[in-house]
Design a protein around this motif. Sequence first.
Motif, PDB file in Angstrom:
ATOM      1  N   VAL A  61       0.836  -1.199   0.000  1.00 45.25           N
ATOM      2  CA  VAL A  61       0.000   0.000   0.000  1.00 45.25           C
ATOM      3  C   VAL A  61       0.876   1.256   0.000  1.00 45.25           C
ATOM      4  N   ALA A  62       0.509   2.188  -0.855  1.00 46.36           N
ATOM      5  CA  ALA A  62       1.164   3.499  -0.894  1.00 46.36           C
ATOM      6  C   ALA A  62       0.091   4.578  -0.788  1.00 46.36           C
ATOM      7  N   GLU A  63       0.534   5.773  -0.475  1.00 47.49           N
ATOM      8  CA  GLU A  63      -0.427   6.864  -0.315  1.00 47.49           C
ATOM      9  C   GLU A  63      -1.219   7.096  -1.586  1.00 47.49           C
ATOM     10  N   ASN A  64      -0.583   6.928  -2.728  1.00 46.72           N
ATOM     11  CA  ASN A  64      -1.241   7.238  -3.995  1.00 46.72           C
ATOM     12  C   ASN A  64      -1.482   5.995  -4.853  1.00 46.72           C
ATOM     13  N   GLY A  65      -1.595   4.834  -4.187  1.00 47.54           N
ATOM     14  CA  GLY A  65      -1.923   3.650  -4.972  1.00 47.54           C
ATOM     15  C   GLY A  65      -1.479   2.352  -4.339  1.00 47.54           C
ATOM     16  N   ILE A  66      -1.374   1.326  -5.200  1.00 47.34           N
ATOM     17  CA  ILE A  66      -1.019  -0.027  -4.787  1.00 47.34           C
ATOM     18  C   ILE A  66       0.173  -0.487  -5.612  1.00 47.34           C
ATOM     19  N   ILE A  67       1.098  -1.164  -4.967  1.00 42.73           N
ATOM     20  CA  ILE A  67       2.262  -1.733  -5.653  1.00 42.73           C
ATOM     21  C   ILE A  67       2.173  -3.257  -5.584  1.00 42.73           C
ATOM     22  N   HIS A  68       2.383  -3.909  -6.746  1.00 42.13           N
ATOM     23  CA  HIS A  68       2.539  -5.362  -6.784  1.00 42.13           C
ATOM     24  C   HIS A  68       3.949  -5.657  -7.279  1.00 42.13           C
ATOM     25  N   GLU A  69       4.730  -6.308  -6.448  1.00 40.36           N
ATOM     26  CA  GLU A  69       6.112  -6.614  -6.804  1.00 40.36           C
ATOM     27  C   GLU A  69       6.152  -7.817  -7.740  1.00 40.36           C
ATOM     28  N   VAL A  70       6.838  -7.671  -8.890  1.00 47.27           N
ATOM     29  CA  VAL A  70       6.920  -8.758  -9.868  1.00 47.27           C
ATOM     30  C   VAL A  70       8.383  -9.082 -10.165  1.00 47.27           C
ATOM     31  N   ASN A  71       8.605 -10.285 -10.669  1.00 47.88           N
ATOM     32  CA  ASN A  71       9.964 -10.755 -10.907  1.00 47.88           C
ATOM     33  C   ASN A  71      10.381 -10.676 -12.367  1.00 47.88           C
ATOM     34  N   LYS A  72       9.639  -9.885 -13.150  1.00 47.50           N
ATOM     35  CA  LYS A  72       9.917  -9.801 -14.585  1.00 47.50           C
ATOM     36  C   LYS A  72       9.681  -8.379 -15.058  1.00 47.50           C
ATOM     37  N   VAL A  73      10.576  -7.875 -15.897  1.00 49.08           N
ATOM     38  CA  VAL A  73      10.386  -6.576 -16.533  1.00 49.08           C
ATOM     39  C   VAL A  73       9.557  -6.789 -17.789  1.00 49.08           C
ATOM     40  N   SER A  74       8.472  -6.071 -17.910  1.00 47.43           N
ATOM     41  CA  SER A  74       7.596  -6.196 -19.082  1.00 47.43           C
ATOM     42  C   SER A  74       7.702  -4.946 -19.932  1.00 47.43           C
ATOM     43  N   LEU A  75       8.211  -5.129 -21.146  1.00 44.87           N
ATOM     44  CA  LEU A  75       8.162  -4.037 -22.106  1.00 44.87           C
ATOM     45  C   LEU A  75       6.776  -3.983 -22.725  1.00 44.87           C
ATOM     46  N   PRO A  76       6.335  -2.823 -23.178  1.00 41.00           N
ATOM     47  CA  PRO A  76       4.998  -2.750 -23.777  1.00 41.00           C
ATOM     48  C   PRO A  76       4.898  -3.697 -24.971  1.00 41.00           C
ATOM     49  N   PRO A  77       3.943  -4.621 -24.965  1.00 39.94           N
ATOM     50  CA  PRO A  77       3.798  -5.522 -26.114  1.00 39.94           C
ATOM     51  C   PRO A  77       3.329  -4.750 -27.340  1.00 39.94           C
ATOM     52  N   ILE A  78       3.616  -5.285 -28.485  1.00 41.25           N
ATOM     53  CA  ILE A  78       3.064  -4.720 -29.711  1.00 41.25           C
ATOM     54  C   ILE A  78       1.600  -5.120 -29.826  1.00 41.25           C
ATOM     55  N   ASN A  79       0.871  -4.462 -30.704  1.00 41.73           N
ATOM     56  CA  ASN A  79      -0.521  -4.851 -30.933  1.00 41.73           C
ATOM     57  C   ASN A  79      -0.617  -5.765 -32.152  1.00 41.73           C
ATOM     58  N   LEU A  80      -1.822  -6.172 -32.498  1.00 41.44           N
ATOM     59  CA  LEU A  80      -2.012  -7.128 -33.586  1.00 41.44           C
ATOM     60  C   LEU A  80      -1.534  -6.565 -34.921  1.00 41.44           C
ATOM     61  N   ASP A  81      -1.780  -5.298 -35.151  1.00 40.24           N
ATOM     62  CA  ASP A  81      -1.313  -4.648 -36.368  1.00 40.24           C
ATOM     63  C   ASP A  81       0.213  -4.647 -36.427  1.00 40.24           C
ATOM     64  N   GLN A  82       0.853  -4.317 -35.324  1.00 42.14           N
ATOM     65  CA  GLN A  82       2.316  -4.273 -35.276  1.00 42.14           C
ATOM     66  C   GLN A  82       2.925  -5.670 -35.399  1.00 42.14           C
ATOM     67  N   LYS A  83       2.242  -6.664 -34.866  1.00 41.16           N
ATOM     68  CA  LYS A  83       2.733  -8.038 -34.981  1.00 41.16           C
ATOM     69  C   LYS A  83       2.801  -8.466 -36.440  1.00 41.16           C
TER      70      LYS A  83
END
Length: 745
Positions: free
Chosen positions: A225-247
């Motif tokens: 919990v943070a003052e301005n939201g919620i944090i979920h700790e993850v073990n992987k860096v996710s780059l923005p996926p491409i969309n169907l058109d970009q694929k």
Amino acid sequence: MKKKILYYLLFLPLIFSLTNCSSKEEFDKYYARPDYLEPPIYQQLEAQGNFNTLTKLIEKAGYKDILSKAGYWTMMAPNDDAFTAFFQEQGIANVASIDSVLASKIVRYALIYNAFRTERLSDYQSRTGWEEDNAFRRRTAYYDGFQTKTINGSPMVVAGSNRNNAPGADYYVPGDNNNKYITYFVDEYMTAFGLGASDYNYFFPNTTYTGFNILSGQTVKADIVAENGIIHEVNKVSLPPINLDQKLEESSKYSLFRELLETNLVQYVFDQDATTTYQNFTRKTDKVYVKVYDPALSFSPNNENYIKESDNDGQNDAYTIFAPENAVLQKFIDDVLLKNYPSLDKLPKYVFEDFFNAHMVKNAVWPSLVAGYSNALEEDIRINMNTNVTEAKVLSNGFFYGTNKIQESNLFFTVYTSAYLDPRFTLATRLYNDGSGYREIISNITGRYTLFLPSDTALRGLGYDYNINRSEWVYTSPSTGNTVTGTLARTSLLRVLYNGIIPTPNNELNDLSGSGIIRSGDFDLAGEYIKWQNNQVWAAGNEVLGNKVNILGYEDQRNGRTYYIDKLLQFSEEPQGLDIKALGTTSGSQFQFFYILLLYSNIYDSATGNIQGVELGTSYTFVIPKNSAIQQAVRDGVLPGNTTTGIPTFIPANQIDKDKVSDFIRYHILATRTASADGLINGLTETLRKSSLGEKTYINIVNAPGDLSFVDSKNRISNYIPSLSNNLADRSLIHLVDNYLLYQE
């Protein structure tokens, strides 16, 4: 008085000053930040101690100030171990090697609008309230924005559509940045929809499903919990996926699929709103063009939003594309699409629309539930998820499946295809496609049909055509030269073409060398009967005109056979009374006595052939007793005449006898249904006769293939005589039977 007011005005600032000094401590204490509040997201990440790389990237991305203030965010926060692995995978030396652009991608895609604890991530924020366990995606702060691309050899600033280009709808809405979504997999949603680890691992085979996965990552610690939201700790860096058109743009394995799509169903449309936004932001003068997909498509593959029937509907669904690899698509092009066309550029546009809609689903198709989905043509998915899918990706706006098989759409493998993919049959195809329902019948790949298909040349030769400029059908009678247009012409042609659609579940018409009769139309909506003999076919109109239809050739499809014909299976436009006359006036005819009774009855017009109560275009079955059966009716006193010889009184002398004759005839005309010995029509069927109280009367039809009987109100049976039955008339059959039908109240 004025001096007194001035005194107070001078004295008030001093009072306020003294009051402020005396209450400053109380004021600061009252409005001070409560001690129990957690620190904002940025400070909370610092305090956790294992997000050092992420906080540095937040600073590079320019988000430190934003995440240190009041707000409402969810952050899928990669820990330091996640970044260590990320650097190794990407060949990055350390955090200092990451520029602000990459830092911004990582940070903004990790940020979800609004704060969601774990128990809320599976719930959909619908316009009517929370829908529990109905969401698996959330909108992030990341979007691609404007991009410079080379289109047809020229550089162009391009934006993606942020809406589906439905007819009449906006394909680009100013102020909507086309933000990308992040997909997560939580137990509550997965369980509610009957999904499991196998669905997750179908996309991410190298990651263990834990019940709370973010793309290919796992949640290490949830609900910080943070003052301005919620944090979920993850073990992987996710780059923005491409969309169907970009694929499709980046994957060479599907370049042929994309080329067909781009060439035939994509436009780059100048947009002033997008241009103004771009120029204000960049201070450049380039024009902006929006990549717009054809509105006939189920959705726009570059649209990061979902349908937008409500603001958040992208939380609970997405799109799916099944994209065939180049080799299999090329074979389909060669064997199917170009069977009758010289090149792809000669194909009608609707062929491309249908082909791509066959491979598009306006839902996220989960692997284990594929049987429950339909494509944009409302067909089941015919891709085997175990053997035909060679690549599976979760993208920003949907699921992508690369396949070694095309979706075998009904439109490309049925008798409908014979017209649809052949330029010689554009008129028939136009009518099949214009809402008649015929396309849905003959393209049903699970049934079996025989299609008698007239070419454009044959149709025009018999007076039918389509006026493109006026968007209407035209019919000019070859015999009279009279022309009708619009609905009348279309209705006439619809009836003609329906005569050529025959359900043949057992390939009943694969051999036309013999003879027979069969009903046209779909099982649910009966057509008329046609006959065949010695490789010729005809309907009632052909029988009247004496112009039987010749078979020019045939083609077998997966759901039946198409016969190419030189004429139309025409319907009759003459009253059924004239057909009975033709049958009854031949030498030695067994229809003779019935016809003479009809001729002198008070319900027959000998000039026109009309029978009172019988309407053209309505289905009937005429059950005509043979001559000896008529004589027996006379002997039995049912008809007027000589009870010894059985010879009827053909010209009744009084009203009672006239009524006897009329009622007798009406009871032998079955209304609303056309029955032959094919087992299709059974049960009580209304006749034209009315009881003395004006109520309907009925005959019971007993029907099996090769056997047809009629049972009257006295349970007497009349059997049809096959050799002299099945005479064609306007939506009718005229049968000869061995007994008369008796009605008694």
